[in-house]
Scaffold this active site. Structure first.
Site, short mmCIF file in Angstrom:
data_model
loop_
_atom_site.label_atom_id
_atom_site.label_comp_id
_atom_site.label_asym_id
_atom_site.label_seq_id
_atom_site.Cartn_x
_atom_site.Cartn_y
_atom_site.Cartn_z
N HIS A 1 8.06 -1.96 8.89
CA HIS A 1 7.86 -3.25 9.54
C HIS A 1 6.91 -3.10 10.72
CE1 HIS A 1 10.73 -5.52 7.20
NE2 HIS A 1 11.68 -4.64 7.43
N LYS B 1 2.59 -4.31 2.58
CA LYS B 1 2.05 -5.22 3.57
C LYS B 1 1.12 -4.48 4.51
CE LYS B 1 6.02 -8.32 3.34
NZ LYS B 1 7.05 -9.08 4.08
N TYR C 1 19.95 -6.96 11.23
CA TYR C 1 21.00 -6.01 10.92
C TYR C 1 21.93 -5.77 12.10
CZ TYR C 1 17.63 -5.30 7.23
OH TYR C 1 16.75 -5.50 6.21
N HIS D 1 15.75 -5.06 -3.46
CA HIS D 1 15.69 -5.48 -2.06
C HIS D 1 17.07 -5.47 -1.42
CE1 HIS D 1 12.76 -6.88 0.85
NE2 HIS D 1 13.70 -7.65 1.38
N ARG E 1 10.22 -1.08 -0.88
CA ARG E 1 10.11 -2.33 -1.61
C ARG E 1 9.80 -2.02 -3.08
NH1 ARG E 1 7.04 -2.90 3.15
NH2 ARG E 1 7.84 -4.49 4.60
N ARG F 1 17.49 -2.13 -0.03
CA ARG F 1 16.72 -1.99 1.22
C ARG F 1 17.56 -2.50 2.39
NH1 ARG F 1 11.34 -1.65 3.07
NH2 ARG F 1 10.74 -3.19 4.65
#
Length: 414
Positions: free
Chosen positions: A385, A289, A394, A359, A264, A362
């Site tokens: 994640h 995150k 995806y 992004h 990110r 990414r």
């Protein structure tokens, strides 16, 4: 410092005779350590003389914003001792900015503390709740805070208090945003921020209109017909740069990290020199995150790009972040800068994509990982994640790749 900057004795004498010589030299010495060049330092020294004159400073003392503004007006209107000045907005801003920075450096700029209004107090508490209690990323907290502040300023002009705001008020606000040209994704972002805020408000008994339960944003398909990022062939074109300028060296290193590791933007700008271990050929990423730390091997081409930037493109400065600004005073680049870096090169090369910026790369990384046979769990772990739901999107783009095979190799990106 004055003796080193100026050649002519008359200039040195004028600088040394003016008040607050020590304070001016301390600031110039600090700016020199930040990487500011001699030409700009001479210009700053000349401006500091004018600041001392037009603010009527004989010694170090506190200066208010109002006094600064009056001094700026004098600087724009009164003729100088040697040359006439043309009152332009640029020259006024330069005078004001230099004066502010100098006075802040000596802690002599007094800014009257304004009593925050009810909206600001509420929004500050909400931001603290998001970052500390909910543990949201700083960028997410910033976006939510901005959205909610905008809504409350609008709503409290119509309603007497927070307790009487209803779902119909939120609907009117959303309709107003749609009429002003906001896209569905922006509307969804507003709805999410407002929904989170009223959950926070209900917990404290400020509003009982059940807005979080009933607020729904526009439907946006989770699985679109085309990938959000460029194709992997276009990604190779994007990172295959031969230009050796500092601008391009920095851009190439950033684009490698976004496309090969799927980092990110906030994770890229947060990288520090100490995060790279060139002996073991690994580096660590502090995830945006949940604050997780993840270690990666340094892929060969990525390592070459980063070393090229560090050796031939990155200025020497005290800032320990890997990616810094190109002009002094050197500081870490902002996450928003990365969008421009990626988008500018994509458009320059004629690369089309639904989304631009870091992004989008990414997304390209995740799609390529899936195409090469990585499982959704492996992709989720690789991208940082928490679960597979975030990467299941995806699978829509390459159904044949949904099989369990060996882990994806980072080699051979060109």
């Amino acid at each position: 410092m004055i003796q080193e900057l100026f050649v002519f004795e008359s200039t040195r004498a004028r600088q040394c005779a003016a008040p607050m010589l020590r304070e001016r030299e301390e600031y110039l010495d600090y700016m020199a350590r930040q990487g500011v060049g001699r030409s700009r330092l001479r210009s700053m020294a000349a401006m500091l003389l004018n600041i001392v004159r037009f603010l009527e400073l004989e010694s170090s003392r506190a200066v208010s914003i109002e006094e600064l503004q009056r001094g700026t007006e004098r600087w724009l209107t009164e003729p100088g001792p040697r040359t006439a000045r043309r009152p332009t907005k640029v020259s006024g801003m330069r005078f004001l900015l230099t004066a502010k920075n100098w006075l802040r450096f000596h802690n002599q700029l007094t800014i009257e503390a304004l009593d925050p209004g009810p909206t600001e107090i509420i929004v500050r508490g909400f931001a603290h709740y998001l970052s500390v209690v909910r543990g949201l990323a700083p960028e997410t907290t910033r976006i939510y805070r901005t959205r909610v502040s905008h809504f409350l300023e609008w709503a409290l002009d119509r309603r007497a208090s927070l307790s009487v705001i209803s779902l119909s008020d939120v609907d009117d606000f959303i309709l107003m945003k749609r009429a002003s040209g906001y896209l569905p994704r922006s509307i969804v972002s507003f709805c999410g921020a407002i929904r989170m805020f009223f959950r926070y408000a209900e917990e404290r008994g400020w509003n009982n209109s059940h807005i979080p339960l009933n607020l729904r944003g526009p439907h946006i398909p989770r699985y679109l017909s085309a990938p959000k990022g460029p194709t992997w062939k276009d990604v190779r074109r994007l990172i295959n740069n031969k230009t050796e300028t500092p601008v391009e060296l920095r851009a190439t290193a950033i684009l490698y990290l976004c496309s090969i590791y799927g980092l990110r933007s906030s994770e890229v700008v947060g990288l520090r020199l100490s995060d790279f271990n060139w002996v073991s050929e690994t580096f660590v990423v502090h995830r945006a995150k949940r604050g997780r730390v993840q270690q990666f091997p340094i892929q060969f081409e990525v390592g070459e790009a980063i070393l090229g930037y560090l050796q031939r493109g990155r200025p020497q400065c005290v800032c320990r972040n890997v990616f810094v600004t190109l002009r002094p005073p050197y500081r870490t680049v902002r996450a928003t800068t990365l969008w421009g870096i990626a988008a500018d090169r994509m458009k320059k090369l004629g690369i089309t994509s639904e989304n631009y910026g870091g992004h989008a790369l990414r997304h390209s990384c995740a799609t390529e990982l899936l195409r090469r046979g990585s499982s959704l769990k492996d992709i989720a772990d690789f991208l940082g994640h928490r679960d597979m739901r975030s990467v299941s999107i995806y699978a829509k783009y390459d159904l044949k790749s949904l099989r369990q095979v060996a882990s994806f190799s980072l080699a051979g990106v060109k």
